[in-house]
Structure formats: C-alpha cells, structure tokens
Design an enzyme around this catalytic site. Structure first.
Site, mmCIF file in Angstrom:
data_model
loop_
_atom_site.group_PDB
_atom_site.id
_atom_site.type_symbol
_atom_site.label_atom_id
_atom_site.label_comp_id
_atom_site.label_asym_id
_atom_site.label_seq_id
_atom_site.Cartn_x
_atom_site.Cartn_y
_atom_site.Cartn_z
ATOM 1 N N SER A 125 56.422 119.430 78.169
ATOM 2 C CA SER A 125 55.380 119.370 77.617
ATOM 3 C C SER A 125 55.696 118.977 76.243
ATOM 4 O O SER A 125 56.213 119.732 75.234
ATOM 5 C CB SER A 125 54.323 120.356 77.743
ATOM 6 O OG SER A 125 53.185 120.137 77.224
ATOM 7 N N PHE B 186 46.252 120.595 77.202
ATOM 8 C CA PHE B 186 45.835 120.424 78.349
ATOM 9 C C PHE B 186 46.875 120.864 79.411
ATOM 10 O O PHE B 186 46.635 121.541 80.573
ATOM 11 C CB PHE B 186 45.196 118.955 78.692
ATOM 12 C CG PHE B 186 45.416 118.505 79.861
ATOM 13 C CD1 PHE B 186 44.546 118.978 80.870
ATOM 14 C CD2 PHE B 186 46.584 117.660 80.663
ATOM 15 C CE1 PHE B 186 44.633 118.365 82.350
ATOM 16 C CE2 PHE B 186 46.672 117.040 81.910
ATOM 17 C CZ PHE B 186 45.520 117.724 82.924
ATOM 18 N N GLU B 187 48.333 120.362 79.209
ATOM 19 C CA GLU B 187 49.046 120.638 79.969
ATOM 20 C C GLU B 187 49.492 122.038 80.055
ATOM 21 O O GLU B 187 49.982 122.502 81.008
ATOM 22 C CB GLU B 187 50.556 119.815 79.627
ATOM 23 C CG GLU B 187 50.317 118.348 79.823
ATOM 24 C CD GLU B 187 51.292 117.547 79.064
ATOM 25 O OE1 GLU B 187 51.395 116.325 79.259
ATOM 26 O OE2 GLU B 187 52.192 117.901 78.470
ATOM 27 N N LEU B 188 49.744 122.685 79.045
ATOM 28 C CA LEU B 188 49.877 124.114 78.797
ATOM 29 C C LEU B 188 48.740 124.991 79.702
ATOM 30 O O LEU B 188 49.178 125.809 80.232
ATOM 31 C CB LEU B 188 50.040 124.528 77.441
ATOM 32 C CG LEU B 188 51.091 123.943 76.696
ATOM 33 C CD1 LEU B 188 51.399 124.219 75.165
ATOM 34 C CD2 LEU B 188 52.569 124.107 77.219
ATOM 35 N N SER C 110 49.216 124.694 83.402
ATOM 36 C CA SER C 110 50.124 125.432 83.642
ATOM 37 C C SER C 110 49.933 126.849 83.800
ATOM 38 O O SER C 110 50.616 127.504 84.658
ATOM 39 C CB SER C 110 51.515 125.313 82.688
ATOM 40 O OG SER C 110 51.711 123.753 82.583
#
EC number: 3.2.2.-
Length: 379
Positions: free
Chosen positions: A261, A334-336, A339
């Site tokens: 990320s 958004f990715e974190l 996750s």
C-alpha cells in the site's frame, strides 16, 4: 525429416563462430606482450562479457535438450562443447595462439603504442557494455525476480485445450512480469514451438531484451490455420479485470505474499522495496506493475476499488510504505481500512518523520535494498 534439428544447430553454430571470429580479429590488435591462452580468454571475458555469457547460456540450453532426449530413451543430438572448449576450438583462436603468431607479435611489440591503443579500445568497449547493461536493466526494471505462487496454474491453463487467443495473451503478459527458472523455460518453449506468430515473436523479444540468449525462429511454412495468424493489442480496462476475477479465470487463482500500500508518487523507492522483498523470495502485489495491463491511471473508476479489494484478499500480508505522499493519499487510506476490516496483519516501512503507529515495523535499507523484520510475515 531426420536430421533437420541437428542441421539447424550446426548452421547456428557456424554463424556464431563467424561473429566470434570478427570480434577476435579486433581483439587481436590489443593483445599484450607475450600473451598466452589464459590472457586471450580473460581479455575476451572482460571486454565481451555479453558474448561470453551467451556462449554459456547456449551451452546450458542444448545440454538440457540432450539430457531430455536421453531421459526419453533417445540418442543425444547436439553434443555442445563447453564454452571454454568452444572458444579454444575456434580456428582464429588456434591461429592467434600459434607459436609463429606470438613470436611475430612479440618481435613487433611497442609498449607505448600498445598502452595507447588498448586504452582507447577498452574505453570504447566499456561504453558499449554500459549501454547494453542499461538497456537490459531498463527491460528488467519492473520484473519481479521471484517465482510467482500461481505459476504452475497459469502454465497449465495456457496449454489447456480450448483456451482462447486472448486468454493465452493474458497468461503471457502475466508471466512476463516475473523472472524465474520456470518462467524462462516457459518463454523459451514458446519462442521455439508456439505456432501463433505474434506470441512466438513476443516470447523471442522478451527473452532477448531481458538479456537472454535466444534464436528467432522462422514462421511456419505451408497452409496456416486461423490460430497461427491471430493477433491482439490486448487493450483492457478495470472492468475487464473485474469480470475475469469474478469468473473462474486465472486472475482468480492469484496469490501474493505481500500487498504494498503506497503512493505512486514514490515509485522510485517502491521499485527498490520490491527488489528487497524479492531477494527473500517474497512475491509482491503492486497495482501499477502487477495489474499494469488493466489498471491504467487514466481509466480509474469504481471498478478499480473492487479490483484492489480482491487483490488485498488474495494477499497474505499488507505492507504500508509510510511517506508524506502516502499519508495524503485517499487510495492508501481505503486500502488500509479494508485490510483492517479483513483482519489482515499490517506491516509498516516508515519513510516519513511521523511515528510508526499501530503496525509491525519493517526495517528497510535503501542503499543495500534489503528488508528485515522482527515479526514474521505469513508465508
């Protein structure tokens, strides 16, 4: 037709020997006083390293072919000479190393003229070597030096009966992103026996530009089937990728060790981080390299988010590269967030001035391109 493969090999050997003879004629002008066989070989290896490497690669290829024939209960066909033996069997090498040639060279030797001539020749060769090295490095820049976890599935899918041309192109482009023994074998087989002209030529070009010895095969003669002349530009979008992931396509079979990320603005350091992970045989998902055929920046949409979610799900670990750029990126947030929602273990490479926060810290050595950690990654 019996003997065709062997005759092609002999013809190829003759062409290689002709090129080597031209090289050695130039090299013979810069030989030192009282040179010998060892001197000549060392000078050739020093000033023509790519030609020497290709001799080694060619020997390995044809030795493997003979071993395969032997394993199948057939007679060996090629009997290639080891590189050193090949080199010293060249007629021009035998001539250069003859007593008369060496005696004549020593009798006319001028040390000052030799030093000047050798310095110019060496500088010219070093420029040529540097230029070729840079081209090879550029071609390999985004290729991961690791065997992908899904390689066997992809290769099996490529050879599956009934697979479409576009599906073959997709698998080709996916495996093109990795450098390993299995991917090399895959591309060599395609360059030698793939019946579609576009894919065979693509395999040849890929091997050549990435620094491998390969021979361009001629197009097949005779009546051509439709598949042999099919071609495609393979222009794809995020939606195309999503459809593939949601179907029983090879894209759904992918598995990654690490999802990185990050901000695309930090691409130069991300390339180094990927190389550091690859040294540890860890495969990486990085959107602009791993899905470069689908996730084009000018085609960003809601489908892109769905694809990234799937890639996070397919990744065993999440590594957040913390920089000033990534801290400002809504894509990274958004990715974190997703996750954490999945309960993924979060690792952090902190390249910012801020504290690490709640994550497992990985130490990254930028200069040596190495990564170490105190907590284990899921493998």
């Amino acid at each position: 037709m019996p003997g065709v493969a062997k005759r092609k090999y002999v013809g190829e050997t003759m062409r290689i020997n002709k090129n080597l003879s031209q090289v050695l004629r130039r090299l013979s002008d810069v030989l030192p006083y009282n040179y010998n066989a060892e001197t000549l070989l060392e000078l050739f290896q020093q000033l023509y390293p790519h030609e020497w490497r290709e001799l080694n690669q060619r020997f390995d290829q044809y030795k493997e072919k003979d071993e395969f024939l032997l394993k199948k209960g057939k007679k060996i066909r090629y009997k290639p000479n080891p590189p050193k033996e090949h080199f010293f069997k060249l007629p021009i090498v035998k001539n250069i190393l003859s007593k008369g040639r060496i005696a004549k060279h020593n009798a006319n030797f001028d040390e000052l003229a030799y030093q000047e001539r050798f310095a110019k020749f060496k500088a010219k060769r070093e420029n040529a070597i540097r230029s070729r090295n840079e081209k090879i490095a550029k071609a390999n820049e985004l290729i991961q030096n690791v065997e992908p976890l899904f390689i066997d599935t992809f290769i099996a899918a490529y050879h599956k009966r009934g697979i479409s041309f576009d599906e073959k192109m997709e698998i080709f482009k996916e495996l093109q992103k990795y450098k390993s023994k299995k991917t090399a074998e895959f591309f060599y087989k395609l360059s030698e026996s793939e019946r579609n002209n576009q894919i065979r030529n693509m395999a040849f070009k890929h091997l050549q530009v990435t620094g491998n010895y390969v021979k361009l095969r001629k197009n097949f003669n005779g009546k051509k089937k439709e598949y042999m002349t099919e071609s495609s530009e393979f222009f794809m979008t995020p939606l195309d990728l999503l459809k593939r992931i949601e179907s029983n396509n090879v894209q759904n079979k992918k598995v990654y060790d690490v999802f990185i990320s990050h901000s695309y603005k930090d691409s130069s350091v991300i390339k180094k981080i990927i190389k550091a992970f690859n040294k540890l045989s860890i495969s990486i998902y990085c959107d602009w390299t791993s899905d470069s055929d689908f996730l084009k920046r000018e085609l960003v949409s809601e489908y892109t988010k769905v694809v990234l979610k799937k890639r996070i799900e397919q990744s065993k670990n999440i590594v957040f590269v913390k920089t000033d750029n990534s801290l400002e990126s809504h894509w990274v947030r958004f990715e974190l967030d997703y996750s954490r929602e999945l309960g993924k273990t979060l690792f952090c490479i902190n390249l910012s001035d801020e504290a690490e926060g709640e994550c497992n810290v990985l130490q990254f050595d930028v200069k040596n391109e190495t990564i170490s950690w105190t907590t284990g990654l899921v493998k």
